[in-house]
Design a protein around this motif. Structure first.
Motif, PDB file in Angstrom:
ATOM      1  N   TRP A   5       0.775   3.140  -4.336  1.00  4.62           N
ATOM      2  CA  TRP A   5      -0.016   3.536  -5.512  1.00  4.62           C
ATOM      3  C   TRP A   5      -0.959   4.699  -5.195  1.00  4.62           C
ATOM      4  N   LEU A   6      -1.414   4.775  -3.954  1.00  5.73           N
ATOM      5  CA  LEU A   6      -2.268   5.916  -3.606  1.00  5.73           C
ATOM      6  C   LEU A   6      -1.495   7.229  -3.742  1.00  5.73           C
TER       7      LEU A   6
ATOM      8  N   MET B 115      -9.569  -2.137  -3.039  1.00  5.51           N
ATOM      9  CA  MET B 115      -8.839  -2.257  -1.773  1.00  5.51           C
ATOM     10  C   MET B 115      -9.195  -1.125  -0.828  1.00  5.51           C
ATOM     11  N   VAL B 116      -9.380   0.098  -1.355  1.00  4.87           N
ATOM     12  CA  VAL B 116      -9.751   1.239  -0.511  1.00  4.87           C
ATOM     13  C   VAL B 116     -11.156   1.032   0.046  1.00  4.87           C
TER      14      VAL B 116
ATOM     15  N   LEU C 116      -8.876  -4.286  12.780  1.00  2.00           N
ATOM     16  CA  LEU C 116      -8.771  -5.612  12.179  1.00  2.00           C
ATOM     17  C   LEU C 116      -7.309  -6.027  12.026  1.00  2.00           C
ATOM     18  N   ARG C 117      -6.487  -5.083  11.480  1.00  3.36           N
ATOM     19  CA  ARG C 117      -5.086  -5.409  11.292  1.00  3.36           C
ATOM     20  C   ARG C 117      -4.382  -5.639  12.645  1.00  3.36           C
TER      21      ARG C 117
ATOM     22  N   PHE D 262       2.341  -6.249   3.847  1.00  3.37           N
ATOM     23  CA  PHE D 262       3.061  -5.862   2.630  1.00  3.37           C
ATOM     24  C   PHE D 262       2.091  -5.342   1.568  1.00  3.37           C
ATOM     25  N   ALA D 263       0.940  -5.996   1.423  1.00  5.40           N
ATOM     26  CA  ALA D 263      -0.052  -5.513   0.458  1.00  5.40           C
ATOM     27  C   ALA D 263      -0.543  -4.127   0.844  1.00  5.40           C
ATOM     28  N   ASP D 264      -0.687  -3.850   2.136  1.00  7.74           N
ATOM     29  CA  ASP D 264      -1.090  -2.505   2.573  1.00  7.74           C
ATOM     30  C   ASP D 264      -0.065  -1.464   2.135  1.00  7.74           C
ATOM     31  N   ARG D 265       1.193  -1.777   2.263  1.00  6.10           N
ATOM     32  CA  ARG D 265       2.246  -0.824   1.882  1.00  6.10           C
ATOM     33  C   ARG D 265       2.289  -0.637   0.370  1.00  6.10           C
TER      34      ARG D 265
END
Length: 683
Positions: free
Chosen positions: A216-217, A292-293, A303-304, A208-211
């Motif tokens: 925002w990107l 984060m990037v 990793l994911r 969820f944090a990735d999305r």
């Protein structure tokens, strides 16, 4: 009344009211009720603490509930509410719900006892034995047995639970736990909160944090966070925020994703502000996005993927429950000839629990690493002893009954006894006495002797340098009786309740040791005069005052008994003089390991490498004493001692032993002391 029962009762009440686990609270409530029964019984005179018949209205042969410390609760274990199988029996015969009705039915129709069954308590063997006596035509013994159990027929359960057919392990096998016990342990497994939090993080919140970062990107221009003006962005932001609320309600996030400074919290709050038209912290968002990037390097996708695989592994408690369900189809009162299928990837902790039910010869269990201590080995010993003891009964049906009774009897907990009273013996059970005339001891002497040597050898060779546990001593004593050997097996005594007296068998054990160790390094090192001990004549006495005096003199203790440390010093001297059953094992033909002394020294050195406390020092002293016993019977004492390392915590003890080999009198290494032991670091 002792304050100990009151303290135990209060602790159980505290646990029952405050423990977070419901099952633990329920167990504590039962324990509190048992302690309350014990206290009331002692106050009312129904329970006599310290007696081998502690409950005034029950004979010694009845199996009573024994609480921690050896206190009797006053309740007979066979005097429980009717079990489900008993209720089913009564319904099947249209009988009233009473144990008396069941007893009367089985007396009238003893053939109903001719089915495979499991004897959980010794009392449950009574009616099957009575039925066997009637079939064998021994009406006199049957009537005598009936007369002894009849007064309790409406109260105690005298019949065993029938069991279904299935693959049952052979009599030569043993197991650490039954399938039913393993199944119950697996069913008790509960989710690990920390593990479940980690799984939720990997499975839910990291993706969820990735999305949220990807959202925002899309608002960034040339890598800088801009003002989102895209209608699609607004729609996707609302969808993510709504999804967050749903996920948080179902899977509460940890502080890593929900804390006030968490990256997800910053991006989520900023999205809410943008959608509401409020000012938002563009600089903080930029910092978080950049951070984060930066963390997402070339291996981030791998990793994911790995985290997703880890999160997909079933939780330990679910794997445990799945295995418990498979065990339901196996016989519940025995170990398992073959284990149920275990999926690849099942946690080792779960697999280890299931493997406790493996049924195999004891030697195979030891080789498989399933017997980690002398105490566990002692719990397996009754399986070996039961088969040897029951071999005296030619009839196969009676032999199986006696073996089952033996195992049930060995599950009786020991009572707290005073005045040198002894625990109830197997042969005191009325149903065992009733079939004494059908026993052919001569036919089993070879089997009993072999079992005696087998258990003794396993004890010494498998766990060198370890005190022989009292349950193992009990099995060795019973086998000796069955082999017509009057041998002085001695138990480990408790320093906190020692009253300064020794039964005469301690003297006999020391005299037996003297026959083996006279003139050896063991006698010289410990400063023993075995010739003088051999001249002590107290053959007809129950206790040995002269042996007790000798132990006190050697310990430097002037009072008959005192503080636990003083008592421990006296008891340790008794163990030194008697070798605590080592000489007795050699007497019955147990062959010593040629490397026994080396293995005992290695055990002492392993213990000495641990953080040292009083308990560890006492264990080291016993390993050292067993090393001295092996050394006394070896051919090269001087060579062995010369090769011992002089460094480490055992250095002073090694130096003292070398001096003893040179003929000097030394202070031997002992474990108990009223002063701070020399092995312990200064306070």
């Amino acid at each position: 009344m002792s304050s100990y029962p009151e303290g135990q009762w209060q602790r159980a009440l505290d646990t029952a009211s405050a423990h977070p686990d419901p099952a633990t609270r329920e167990q504590a409530r039962d324990r509190a009720a048992s302690w309350l029964g014990a206290i009331r019984g002692m106050l009312g005179g129904r329970i006599r603490t310290g007696s081998r018949t502690p409950v005034t209205d029950l004979p010694a042969w009845v199996t009573i509930e024994v609480l921690h410390g050896g206190f009797a609760s006053g309740r007979a274990l066979a005097d429980q509410p009717l079990q489900p199988w008993e209720l089913a029996f009564l319904r099947r015969h249209g009988l009233p719900r009473s144990r008396q009705a069941m007893f009367d039915q089985l007396i009238a129709h003893p053939e109903e006892l001719d089915t495979p069954s499991h004897v959980a308590l010794p009392e449950e063997a009574a009616l099957p034995v009575l039925a066997w006596l009637l079939r064998a035509g021994d009406e006199a013994s049957a009537l005598s047995l009936l007369g002894q159990i009849l007064p309790f027929s409406g109260r105690l359960r005298f019949a065993p639970e029938p069991i279904g057919t299935g693959q049952v392990p052979g009599p030569e096998t043993a197991w650490r736990a039954t399938a039913g016990e393993v199944r119950a342990a697996l069913e008790r497994r509960r989710p690990n909160e920390r593990v479940e939090t980690m799984r939720t993080t990997l499975r839910v919140w990291n993706p969820f944090a990735d999305r949220m970062l990807e959202l925002w990107l899309r608002a960034c221009v040339d890598g800088r966070a801009g003002v989102p003006r895209d209608l699609d962005w607004n729609r996707d932001a609302r969808a993510l925020l709504e999804e967050y609320a749903q996920l948080a309600a179902k899977h509460p996030p940890s502080r890593r994703h929900a804390g006030p400074k968490a990256n997800l919290t910053v991006l989520r709050t900023a999205a809410q502000d943008v959608l509401a038209g409020r000012p938002w912290r563009r600089g903080l968002v930029q910092t978080v996005v950049d951070d984060m990037v930066r963390r997402r390097g070339p291996g981030f996708a791998a990793l994911r993927a790995r985290q997703a695989r880890d999160a997909a592994i079933p939780p330990h408690h679910l794997a445990a429950h799945a295995l418990a369900a498979r065990l339901a189809g196996f016989p519940q009162h025995t170990g398992l000839v073959s284990l149920p299928p275990i999926e690849e990837g099942t946690p080792p902790s779960i697999t280890a629990v299931v493997r406790r039910a493996v049924a195999a010869p004891v030697e195979e269990l030891i080789d498989s690493g399933l017997v980690p201590s002398a105490e566990v080995l002692a719990r397996l010993a009754p399986r070996i002893a039961a088969q040897a003891v029951s071999a005296a009964y030619p009839d196969p049906g009676l032999r199986a009954l006696i073996a089952g009774n033996y195992l049930a009897f060995r599950n009786r907990r020991s009572l707290l006894l005073t005045n040198l009273e002894s625990q109830v013996r197997l042969e005191e059970l009325p149903w065992v006495r009733a079939v004494e005339g059908h026993k052919h001891p001569g036919e089993s002497r070879a089997a009993v002797g072999a079992a005696l040597r087998r258990l003794g050898g396993l004890t010494l060779r498998t766990f060198p340098g370890t005190l022989i546990p009292n349950p193992m001593v009990r099995e060795l004593r019973q086998l000796s009786r069955e082999a017509w050997l009057e041998l002085p097996w001695v138990e480990e005594l408790a320093a906190d309740i020692f009253d300064g007296r020794f039964v005469v068998k301690f003297l006999h054990a020391a005299q037996l040791a003297g026959e083996l160790l006279f003139g050896t390094i063991y006698e010289w090192y410990y400063g023993i005069d075995y010739r003088a001990i051999g001249r002590i004549d107290e053959q007809d006495a129950r206790i040995s005052p002269r042996f007790a005096t000798l132990c006190r003199e050697r310990a430097g203790v002037t009072t008959a008994w005192g503080a636990p440390a003083q008592n421990g010093m006296v008891i340790e001297q008794a163990q030194i003089l008697t070798t605590h059953n080592l000489a007795t094992l050699v007497k019955v033909g147990v062959a010593l390991d040629p490397d026994g002394a080396s293995r005992c020294f290695a055990a002492a050195r392993r213990l000495a490498a641990r953080p040292l406390g009083l308990t560890t020092v006492k264990d080291i002293a016993y390993a050292w004493r067993q090393m001295m016993f092996h050394l006394a019977l070896s051919d090269d004492v001087a060579g062995f001692v010369a090769a011992l390392p002089s460094d480490g915590p055992l250095g002073p003890a090694v130096a003292g032993l070398r001096a003893a080999v040179r003929g000097e009198q030394v202070q031997p290494f002992t474990g108990w002391s009223t002063k701070r032991h020399w092995m312990l670091p200064p306070r």
